[in-house]
Design an enzyme around this catalytic site. Structure first.
Site, PDB file in Angstrom:
ATOM      1  N   GLY A  32     -11.156 -18.523   2.952  1.00 47.08           N
ATOM      2  CA  GLY A  32     -11.597 -17.148   2.920  1.00 47.08           C
ATOM      3  C   GLY A  32     -11.534 -16.753   1.496  1.00 47.08           C
ATOM      4  N   ARG A  49     -16.405 -22.057   6.110  1.00 34.48           N
ATOM      5  CA  ARG A  49     -15.213 -22.711   6.895  1.00 34.48           C
ATOM      6  C   ARG A  49     -16.095 -24.189   7.434  1.00 34.48           C
ATOM      7  NH1 ARG A  49     -12.686 -17.603   7.548  1.00 34.48           N
ATOM      8  NH2 ARG A  49     -10.688 -17.808   6.305  1.00 34.48           N
ATOM      9  N   SER A  50     -15.746 -25.451   7.171  1.00 30.37           N
ATOM     10  CA  SER A  50     -16.680 -26.469   7.630  1.00 30.37           C
ATOM     11  C   SER A  50     -16.209 -27.371   8.640  1.00 30.37           C
ATOM     12  CB  SER A  50     -17.101 -27.303   6.550  1.00 30.37           C
ATOM     13  OG  SER A  50     -17.668 -28.551   6.735  1.00 30.37           O
ATOM     14  N   ASP A  66      -4.493 -23.070   2.335  1.00 27.25           N
ATOM     15  CA  ASP A  66      -3.625 -24.250   2.878  1.00 27.25           C
ATOM     16  C   ASP A  66      -4.553 -25.279   3.710  1.00 27.25           C
ATOM     17  OD1 ASP A  66      -0.838 -25.351   4.274  1.00 27.25           O
ATOM     18  OD2 ASP A  66      -2.392 -25.163   5.978  1.00 27.25           O
ATOM     19  N   THR A  83      -6.157 -17.282  -2.070  1.00 28.53           N
ATOM     20  CA  THR A  83      -6.093 -16.539  -0.826  1.00 28.53           C
ATOM     21  C   THR A  83      -5.203 -15.294  -0.879  1.00 28.53           C
ATOM     22  OG1 THR A  83      -4.997 -16.381   1.574  1.00 28.53           O
ATOM     23  CG2 THR A  83      -3.840 -18.100   0.029  1.00 28.53           C
ATOM     24  N   ASP A  89      -3.612 -13.962   1.273  1.00 30.27           N
ATOM     25  CA  ASP A  89      -2.308 -13.976   2.203  1.00 30.27           C
ATOM     26  C   ASP A  89      -0.976 -14.202   1.374  1.00 30.27           C
ATOM     27  OD1 ASP A  89      -4.141 -13.200   4.094  1.00 30.27           O
ATOM     28  OD2 ASP A  89      -4.350 -15.423   4.959  1.00 30.27           O
ATOM     29  N   ASP A  99       0.602 -17.184   1.200  1.00 23.97           N
ATOM     30  CA  ASP A  99       1.188 -17.751   2.200  1.00 23.97           C
ATOM     31  C   ASP A  99       1.237 -19.223   1.875  1.00 23.97           C
ATOM     32  OD1 ASP A  99      -1.524 -18.136   2.578  1.00 23.97           O
ATOM     33  OD2 ASP A  99      -1.344 -17.820   4.911  1.00 23.97           O
ATOM     34  N   ARG A 101      -2.791   9.465   2.277  1.00 22.00           N
ATOM     35  CA  ARG A 101      -1.823  10.306   2.154  1.00 22.00           C
ATOM     36  C   ARG A 101      -2.461  11.721   1.838  1.00 22.00           C
ATOM     37  NH1 ARG A 101       3.259   9.412   0.514  1.00 22.00           N
ATOM     38  NH2 ARG A 101       3.961   7.171  -0.091  1.00 22.00           N
ATOM     39  N   ARG A 110      -2.619 -12.835   8.039  1.00 22.48           N
ATOM     40  CA  ARG A 110      -2.551 -13.813   8.955  1.00 22.48           C
ATOM     41  C   ARG A 110      -1.208 -13.715   9.546  1.00 22.48           C
ATOM     42  NH1 ARG A 110      -6.763 -17.609   9.523  1.00 22.48           N
ATOM     43  NH2 ARG A 110      -7.947 -17.872   7.637  1.00 22.48           N
ATOM     44  N   ALA A 142       5.527   3.683   1.796  1.00 25.78           N
ATOM     45  CA  ALA A 142       5.512   3.745   3.370  1.00 25.78           C
ATOM     46  C   ALA A 142       6.753   3.993   4.276  1.00 25.78           C
ATOM     47  CB  ALA A 142       4.765   2.480   4.147  1.00 25.78           C
ATOM     48  N   LYS A 170       5.927  16.127   6.072  1.00 20.05           N
ATOM     49  CA  LYS A 170       4.753  16.696   6.624  1.00 20.05           C
ATOM     50  C   LYS A 170       3.873  15.534   7.215  1.00 20.05           C
ATOM     51  CE  LYS A 170       4.410  20.889   5.020  1.00 20.05           C
ATOM     52  NZ  LYS A 170       5.226  21.850   5.845  1.00 20.05           N
TER      53      LYS A 170
HETATM   54  P1  ADP Z   1      -7.921 -21.599   3.981  1.00 23.57           P
HETATM   55  O1  ADP Z   1      -8.217 -22.820   2.876  1.00 23.57           O
HETATM   56  O2  ADP Z   1      -8.286 -20.422   3.571  1.00 23.57           O
HETATM   57  O3  ADP Z   1      -6.584 -21.833   4.574  1.00 23.57           O
HETATM   58  P2  ADP Z   1      -9.207 -22.861   6.405  1.00 23.57           P
HETATM   59  O4  ADP Z   1      -7.887 -23.096   7.018  1.00 23.57           O
HETATM   60  O5  ADP Z   1     -10.388 -22.394   7.362  1.00 23.57           O
HETATM   61  O6  ADP Z   1      -8.999 -21.961   4.964  1.00 23.57           O
HETATM   62  O7  ADP Z   1      -9.674 -24.132   5.907  1.00 23.57           O
HETATM   63  C1  ADP Z   1     -10.900 -24.214   5.075  1.00 23.57           C
HETATM   64  C2  ADP Z   1     -11.424 -25.761   5.393  1.00 23.57           C
HETATM   65  O8  ADP Z   1     -10.805 -26.520   5.092  1.00 23.57           O
HETATM   66  C3  ADP Z   1     -11.909 -25.774   6.690  1.00 23.57           C
HETATM   67  O9  ADP Z   1     -13.082 -25.165   7.208  1.00 23.57           O
HETATM   68  C4  ADP Z   1     -12.188 -27.230   7.024  1.00 23.57           C
HETATM   69  O10 ADP Z   1     -13.266 -27.654   6.620  1.00 23.57           O
HETATM   70  C5  ADP Z   1     -11.125 -27.853   5.918  1.00 23.57           C
HETATM   71  N1  ADP Z   1     -10.027 -28.178   6.539  1.00 23.57           N
HETATM   72  C6  ADP Z   1      -9.023 -27.341   7.072  1.00 23.57           C
HETATM   73  N2  ADP Z   1      -8.086 -28.199   7.703  1.00 23.57           N
HETATM   74  C7  ADP Z   1      -8.428 -29.703   7.600  1.00 23.57           C
HETATM   75  C8  ADP Z   1      -7.938 -30.866   7.971  1.00 23.57           C
HETATM   76  N3  ADP Z   1      -6.833 -31.064   8.519  1.00 23.57           N
HETATM   77  N4  ADP Z   1      -8.594 -31.847   7.502  1.00 23.57           N
HETATM   78  C9  ADP Z   1      -9.853 -31.774   7.054  1.00 23.57           C
HETATM   79  N5  ADP Z   1     -10.219 -30.511   6.527  1.00 23.57           N
HETATM   80  C10 ADP Z   1      -9.556 -29.568   6.806  1.00 23.57           C
HETATM   81  O1  F6P Z   2      -6.926 -15.795   4.943  1.00 19.85           O
HETATM   82  C1  F6P Z   2      -7.425 -14.673   4.265  1.00 19.85           C
HETATM   83  C2  F6P Z   2      -7.834 -13.981   5.537  1.00 19.85           C
HETATM   84  O2  F6P Z   2      -8.538 -12.588   5.038  1.00 19.85           O
HETATM   85  C3  F6P Z   2      -6.699 -13.282   6.325  1.00 19.85           C
HETATM   86  O3  F6P Z   2      -5.945 -12.381   5.949  1.00 19.85           O
HETATM   87  C4  F6P Z   2      -7.340 -13.005   7.785  1.00 19.85           C
HETATM   88  O4  F6P Z   2      -6.617 -12.998   8.861  1.00 19.85           O
HETATM   89  C5  F6P Z   2      -8.515 -13.904   7.838  1.00 19.85           C
HETATM   90  O5  F6P Z   2      -8.800 -14.159   6.659  1.00 19.85           O
HETATM   91  C6  F6P Z   2      -9.814 -13.228   8.337  1.00 19.85           C
HETATM   92  O6  F6P Z   2     -10.845 -14.267   8.130  1.00 19.85           O
HETATM   93  P1  F6P Z   2     -12.574 -13.982   8.498  1.00 19.85           P
HETATM   94  O7  F6P Z   2     -12.928 -13.948   7.251  1.00 19.85           O
HETATM   95  O8  F6P Z   2     -12.548 -15.351   9.269  1.00 19.85           O
HETATM   96  O9  F6P Z   2     -12.635 -12.757   9.310  1.00 19.85           O
END
Ligand code: ADP
Ligand code: F6P
Length: 319
Positions: A11, A72-73, A103, A125, A127, A129, A154, A171, A186, A214
């Site tokens: 993302g 995302r590959s 991550d 990211t 998030d 996280d 508001r 997430r 909030a 209100k």
């Molecule tokens: P983010 O980096 O935001 O957490 P993703 O979890 O979608 O996003 O991971 C991004 C890309 O990283 C995936 O589409 C994939 O190509 C690669 N990736 C994720 N996990 C693995 C893994 N265990 N081994 C190899 N490549 C990975």
């Molecule tokens: O990880 C970033 C994020 O925007 C999350 O907050 C959300 O759940 C997710 O990605 C949305 O992913 P996508 O771009 O695939 O809709």
């Protein structure tokens, strides 16, 4: 190391461009050649690797998204995909890679390290996280985007004396909800890390209304449940005029805050320095305002934490 590459993956997040700019400029400053990979790991496999210069990262520090595009590959999850990516880089003489992402992207980066290809990660990211860093790139801007939206909600909530449920991203992590909920004032904040009682929320809404309040704002992290569900429940139990707003991908865009430009610049420069020093398998991060390096293994073994003191504070300030 003479030739390095940089890519953005997963993302997108505001501040990624500031980090790309820092990588390119720091690399050139140190006498390296820097390549930009388009479309994340997908582009790496396909060989979408272009040389970058000082000018190619001009006029981007203030832009959201990523000029390198992201993806995302699925193919990169396979051994063949990873081997092909390394072959593509080696054919251009590239000896090190910087991956800006979350991550998942670091798990991919770790695969390259295991295959002997020096790789460094930058946590990007919205998030917040990722273990090992107090802040991820993009989180601050996303929180600011959310509170800007809450401020606007508001106005209309007040005019119509309505209750609003605002669903935010994150997430399975509640930091965006917590920070935006607290700083947006909030009445209730629902996060995945803490159980919530709908009875208690309804009671607080009713008490507030009896005291002459209100309108009310309830922030729900997407990792809890859909905002629509909470909205329906509140409507049914209180009879209050209630609406839901799902902020969605708006939270991923926009010009990065000064803070995100700053950490993007610091992370990018340090990542290049690490490759230059012959280091690999590390994520750069920020702990107590210092730039640190954390082993990928430690990142994966770490726990995503949320500051429960902030959560308690939010409860005591929203009475
Ligand atoms: P983010 O980096 O935001 O957490 P993703 O979890 O979608 O996003 O991971 C991004 C890309 O990283 C995936 O589409 C994939 O190509 C690669 N990736 C994720 N996990 C693995 C893994 N265990 N081994 C190899 N490549 C990975
Ligand atoms: O990880 C970033 C994020 O925007 C999350 O907050 C959300 O759940 C997710 O990605 C949305 O992913 P996508 O771009 O695939 O809709």
């Amino acid at each position: 190391m003479r030739k390095i590459a940089v890519l953005t993956s997963g993302g997108d997040a505001p501040g990624m461009n500031a980090a790309v700019r820092a990588v390119v400029r720091r690399g050139i400053f140190l006498g390296m050649e820097v390549f930009g990979v388009h479309h994340g790991y997908d582009g790496l496999i396909k060989g979408q690797i272009e040389p970058m210069n000082l000018g190619s990262v001009g006029d981007i520090i203030h832009r959201g998204g990523t000029i390198l595009y992201s993806s995302r590959s699925k193919e990169f999850m396979t051994r063949e995909g990873q081997d092909q990516a390394i072959t593509r880089m080696k054919s251009k003489g590239i000896e090190g890679l910087i991956v800006i992402g979350g991550d998942g992207s670091f798990r991919g980066a770790q695969k390259l390290v295991e295959k002997g290809f020096p790789t460094i990660g930058i946590p990007g990211t919205i998030d917040n996280d990722i273990p090992g860093t107090d802040m991820t790139l993009g989180f601050d801007t996303a929180v600011n985007t959310v509170i800007e939206a809450i401020d606007k909600i508001r106005d209309t909530a007040n005019s119509h004396e309505r209750t609003f449920v605002v669903e935010v991203m994150g997430r399975n992590h509640g930091d965006i909800a917590l920070w935006a909920g607290l700083t947006g004032g909030a009445e209730s904040i629902l996060i995945p890390e803490e159980p919530y009682e709908i009875d208690r929320i309804v009671q607080r809404l009713t008490e507030g209304s009896n005291r002459g309040k209100k309108y009310s704002i309830i922030v729900v992290a997407e990792g809890v449940c859909s905002g629509a569900l909470i909205c329906d429940e509140i409507k049914q139990r209180t009879g209050f005029d209630t609406r839901v707003t799902v902020l969605g991908h708006v939270q991923r865009g926009g010009s990065p805050s000064a803070f995100d430009r700053m950490i993007g610049s610091r992370f990018g420069a340090r990542a290049v320095d690490l490759l230059h020093e012959g280091k690999q398998g590390l994520m750069v991060g920020m702990q107590h305002n210092q730039i640190v390096e954390v082993d990928f293994d430690q990142v994966f073994a770490g726990e995503v934490t949320l500051d429960l003191e902030l959560y308690e504070l939010s409860k005591s300030l929203s009475i």
